[in-house]
Write a protein that holds these residues in place. Sequence first.
Motif, PDB file in Angstrom:
ATOM      1  N   PRO A 101       0.641  -1.278   0.010  1.00 36.58           N
ATOM      2  CA  PRO A 101      -0.073   0.001  -0.142  1.00 36.58           C
ATOM      3  C   PRO A 101       0.828   1.283   0.092  1.00 36.58           C
ATOM      4  N   ILE A 330      -4.422 -12.053  10.330  1.00 36.02           N
ATOM      5  CA  ILE A 330      -5.592 -11.414  10.677  1.00 36.02           C
ATOM      6  C   ILE A 330      -5.320 -10.104   9.796  1.00 36.02           C
ATOM      7  N   ARG A 331      -4.372  -9.454   9.579  1.00 36.60           N
ATOM      8  CA  ARG A 331      -4.154  -8.151   9.081  1.00 36.60           C
ATOM      9  C   ARG A 331      -4.061  -8.178   7.728  1.00 36.60           C
ATOM     10  N   TYR A 332      -3.056  -9.132   7.187  1.00 33.58           N
ATOM     11  CA  TYR A 332      -2.746  -9.135   5.864  1.00 33.58           C
ATOM     12  C   TYR A 332      -2.212 -10.466   5.147  1.00 33.58           C
ATOM     13  N   LEU A 342      -9.129 -18.196  17.917  1.00 30.25           N
ATOM     14  CA  LEU A 342      -8.216 -17.298  17.255  1.00 30.25           C
ATOM     15  C   LEU A 342      -6.604 -17.976  17.190  1.00 30.25           C
ATOM     16  N   LYS A 347      -2.077 -20.303  14.187  1.00 33.44           N
ATOM     17  CA  LYS A 347      -1.075 -21.464  14.039  1.00 33.44           C
ATOM     18  C   LYS A 347      -1.421 -22.035  12.572  1.00 33.44           C
ATOM     19  N   ARG A 350       0.117 -19.553   9.667  1.00 35.42           N
ATOM     20  CA  ARG A 350       1.714 -19.371   9.763  1.00 35.42           C
ATOM     21  C   ARG A 350       2.216 -20.721   9.467  1.00 35.42           C
ATOM     22  N   GLY A 351       1.610 -21.858  10.073  1.00 39.04           N
ATOM     23  CA  GLY A 351       1.997 -23.393   9.468  1.00 39.04           C
ATOM     24  C   GLY A 351       1.994 -23.441   8.008  1.00 39.04           C
TER      25      GLY A 351
ATOM     26  N   ARG B  16       3.676 -20.105  17.399  1.00 41.66           N
ATOM     27  CA  ARG B  16       2.318 -20.178  16.709  1.00 41.66           C
ATOM     28  C   ARG B  16       2.496 -20.745  15.440  1.00 41.66           C
ATOM     29  N   LEU B  17       3.218 -21.745  15.111  1.00 40.93           N
ATOM     30  CA  LEU B  17       3.146 -22.674  14.065  1.00 40.93           C
ATOM     31  C   LEU B  17       2.599 -24.118  14.223  1.00 40.93           C
ATOM     32  N   ASP B  71      -2.345   9.301   3.558  1.00 43.79           N
ATOM     33  CA  ASP B  71      -2.952   9.478   2.474  1.00 43.79           C
ATOM     34  C   ASP B  71      -4.080   8.281   2.443  1.00 43.79           C
ATOM     35  N   GLY B  73      -5.876   7.013   0.099  1.00 43.22           N
ATOM     36  CA  GLY B  73      -5.853   5.908  -0.796  1.00 43.22           C
ATOM     37  C   GLY B  73      -5.101   4.712  -0.251  1.00 43.22           C
ATOM     38  N   GLU B  74      -3.935   5.120   0.472  1.00 42.00           N
ATOM     39  CA  GLU B  74      -2.907   4.225   0.997  1.00 42.00           C
ATOM     40  C   GLU B  74      -3.601   3.401   2.105  1.00 42.00           C
ATOM     41  N   SER B  77      -6.194   1.112   0.976  1.00 45.79           N
ATOM     42  CA  SER B  77      -5.803  -0.148   0.500  1.00 45.79           C
ATOM     43  C   SER B  77      -5.172  -0.987   1.559  1.00 45.79           C
ATOM     44  N   LEU B  81      -6.359  -5.109   2.799  1.00 45.07           N
ATOM     45  CA  LEU B  81      -5.585  -6.178   2.667  1.00 45.07           C
ATOM     46  C   LEU B  81      -5.931  -7.423   3.621  1.00 45.07           C
ATOM     47  N   ALA B  82      -6.812  -7.028   4.617  1.00 47.43           N
ATOM     48  CA  ALA B  82      -7.012  -7.873   5.621  1.00 47.43           C
ATOM     49  C   ALA B  82      -8.026  -9.139   5.057  1.00 47.43           C
ATOM     50  N   PRO B  83      -7.876 -10.202   5.530  1.00 49.32           N
ATOM     51  CA  PRO B  83      -9.000 -11.287   5.044  1.00 49.32           C
ATOM     52  C   PRO B  83     -10.519 -10.898   5.210  1.00 49.32           C
ATOM     53  N   GLU B  84     -10.623 -10.334   6.276  1.00 53.30           N
ATOM     54  CA  GLU B  84     -12.080  -9.839   6.492  1.00 53.30           C
ATOM     55  C   GLU B  84     -12.013  -8.544   6.947  1.00 53.30           C
ATOM     56  N   VAL B  90     -10.917  -4.173  10.482  1.00 53.52           N
ATOM     57  CA  VAL B  90     -10.530  -5.503  10.269  1.00 53.52           C
ATOM     58  C   VAL B  90     -11.151  -6.155  11.281  1.00 53.52           C
ATOM     59  N   VAL B  92     -11.884  -9.556  13.473  1.00 49.13           N
ATOM     60  CA  VAL B  92     -11.315 -10.699  13.969  1.00 49.13           C
ATOM     61  C   VAL B  92     -12.149 -11.608  14.899  1.00 49.13           C
ATOM     62  N   ARG B  93     -11.671 -12.692  15.321  1.00 49.45           N
ATOM     63  CA  ARG B  93     -12.393 -13.627  16.025  1.00 49.45           C
ATOM     64  C   ARG B  93     -12.198 -13.129  17.534  1.00 49.45           C
ATOM     65  N   ARG B  94     -13.309 -13.412  18.213  1.00 49.97           N
ATOM     66  CA  ARG B  94     -13.304 -13.018  19.553  1.00 49.97           C
ATOM     67  C   ARG B  94     -12.300 -13.181  20.625  1.00 49.97           C
ATOM     68  N   VAL B  95     -11.738 -12.505  21.332  1.00 49.85           N
ATOM     69  CA  VAL B  95     -10.490 -12.605  22.153  1.00 49.85           C
ATOM     70  C   VAL B  95     -11.008 -12.921  23.650  1.00 49.85           C
TER      71      VAL B  95
END
Lengths: 489, 96
Positions: A101, A330-332, A342, A347, A350-351, B16-17, B71, B73-74, B77, B81-84, B90, B92-95
């Motif tokens: 962006p 989450i973000r991109y 979540l 996981k 990233r996995g 987180r893998l 800006d 536009g930036e 955009s 880019l976020a999936p949802e 943006v 997200v699922r509940r935390v």
Amino acid sequence: MDLNKFTIKQAQEKLEAGEITSVDLTRACLERIGAIDDRIKACLTVCENEAICAAKEADLRRKNGEIGALLGIPYLAKDNIMTRGVRTTASSKILENYIAPYDATIIKKLKSAGAVLLGKTNLDEFAHGASTENSAFGPSHNPWDLSRVPGGSSGGSAAAVAADMCLFALGTDTGGSIRCPASFCGISGCKPTYGLASRFGLIAMTSSTDVPGPLTKTVEDAEIVLRVIAGVDGNDATTVDAHRDRSRPVHAADVQTTMTGKKIGIPKEYFGEGLEAGVKKLVMEAVEYYKKQGAEIIDVSLPHSKYGVGVYYIITPSELSSNLARHDGIRYGFSDNSGNDLLSIYKNSRGKGFGPEAKRRIMLGTYALSAGYFDAYYLKAQRVRTIIKNELDQVLEKVDCIITPTSPHVAFKIGEQSNDPLKMYLEDVYVTGASLAGLPAMSIPVGFDNGLPVGMQLIGKRFAEDTLFAMGRAYQDGTDFHKRRAEIL
Amino acid sequence: MELSKEQIQHIATLARLELTDEELEKYGGQLSAVLGYIEQLQEVDTDGIEPTAQVTGLENSWREDVVRVWDDGERLSAINLAPEVDDGQVKVRRVL
């Protein structure tokens, strides 16, 4: 002569004389990419229309009286550098469809200088590697032998310059990623002092050693590009106003290239076991060249160099495991939201999104930083880093630069060592020192061993890029290795 | 330095893998080899040596704490880019 084969300097003269236009140059590069990149695989994205538009604009600016070292000069950028509106993947599945962006500061600077972006080049995923084999989109090929790697991680950039697909390319160097591929592909590559050029908009790897820099056909060209991309940036708090006293627009020709009185340090630790005889011979011949030109050659010792790779492979994974935490689905970027909570989104994304080397390094860094191990690994590595840095600084008080081979050998075969991560890490043995100490270093071609290019590394004092450029130019003034081109079969 | 499968699994969770059994096995061996190599740092005497994180001598690089306009536009955009995305935000699922 095909226009794409020009150096920046040559093209600049032709543009200024009105003999060619930027559109001519840009078309020639795009045609070259179209003709050979199915074999080299240097480019991940080619922005043909945008490039032609930018070239037309550069021609218009020139018509209106503007002049500039890079006005109308076509280039390629490594795909871990943000380019607004253009796909920027870092060669990772996790960013496969990511459209940047905003522009990295160095891209902004090049845009305002009128340089023309042709596209984006392949790299090891997130710049983790020394061969481009870790790219999620397949390896690039060395123009000198298509069965061999171009080096890495800026392998696509180096191969593209060596194959005349562009006039110059941008790379990034964290622990050799500009110098190694420059060496393997027979071109010039400069890793500037840490903080000389902004890291804003580079996809972060190791924040304490990352630097962007040029890969070029000549040392003179590297200097031209570096002068444009260097400078303090409000968006990168680690940039340093180093050249403020030398802000005059230095034309490469002004720089003194006499070697009389120059002192060159040769560290014995870089010429010992593990160094191929053919590489050693060519680097020593280059040292001999300097001696004949009047330089004084001094034997020096850097006894802690052997710990460079060990330190680097603690500090790098630690910093990159933190930097890559942002890729969370989450973000991109790639997201797998098949799980119900979540944690499983993190996981699974990233996995599935990261490739094997990125995962290995993230885990290594996570381990080194985890409770109970921090002192033994990260802190210990930072202390040894201090020793390595001090040792280099002390030697550089006595000499103007240090000369070493860039790599212990020539480009290796694709697949030859990709199953042995430790062996691949040891590729970095001669290049990690300058990165850990934040010193400027450059690789320039000094000959061919069995038809494959050999690079020599020059390491200078912090912010003394000028010395390296003067030394590199003095060598290239009297030799023609940098002018040789591979015949691509 | 041999890492057990449980240790590798623990590191992967911290990082987180999600890894397959095959990956756990493979990385376990490879990471052990790398850590074994890194062990050599222990032989360096670092008593009284300060750690280095910054090499150019900069200290506390300050800037004004001001709002800078990004800006539009930036900015859009970037968010898109976020999936949802829902209403420019943006999702997200509940935390909690």
